[in-house]
Motif scaffolding. Sequence first.
Motif: not given
Length: 239
Positions: A173-181
């Motif tokens: 259950n994880v969604q990543l922003s561009d900076s997190a990616n």
Amino acid sequence: MKINVLFSNIFLDELYFTGKTVVVIDVLRATTVITTALANGAREVIPVSTLDFAMKISGDAFRSQTLLCGERNTKMVEGFNLGNSPLEYRPEVVAGKSIIFYTTNGSKSIVKAKFSKNLFACSFNNLPAIANHMTLLNEDFEIVCAGTNGMFNLEDAVCAGILISEIRKLTDNVQLSDSANASVILSTNNTKNLFNFLSATEHGKMLIENGFEDDILECAKIGTTDVIPYYVSGTMKRL
């Protein structure tokens, strides 16, 4: 949960963090020191954003129960009890003490995020514990990389990426922003030998030049403690 990484918070207002859940990272060395101090029995760590404020509240404190600690340009400030080396924060020195803590980057980042709903400090030392706690909390959160003088640094971004990767091992259950990616991508090539990696960063090289190579070795250790520093009423305490 959605995870976003801020590589610097210099352009953000304090109110940006209102109601958010935040993890602050300053691997070299503030969040490592905070974690170490609390693990070794410190009653609390009080992060401050200016030297003047550090001196002011230390003057109002019970001196026998308070230590004035931190650094400026990697070195202990004149008149302080301790610097910013995790190796200084031994149980016999910090147990039962309140630590007033000023650093060039880390303490300022914590103070900037003081209006957060939940605010934690992460280092490599307590990264698995933070990953587990954030998974159980199951809320969107921001990772704040303290950086260096308001600018991007590699070590905090890589630590953020490793933290995210650990969380993804525990939950889908994880969604990543561009900076997190981007943090995850950066971390994939820099995890085999953390001591060598940290030593090769700009700040790592500066620490070595100033005689703090042993600090880097300490900061590179993963999972040495389960202590989670949590910000409440102006202080960092054990959760």
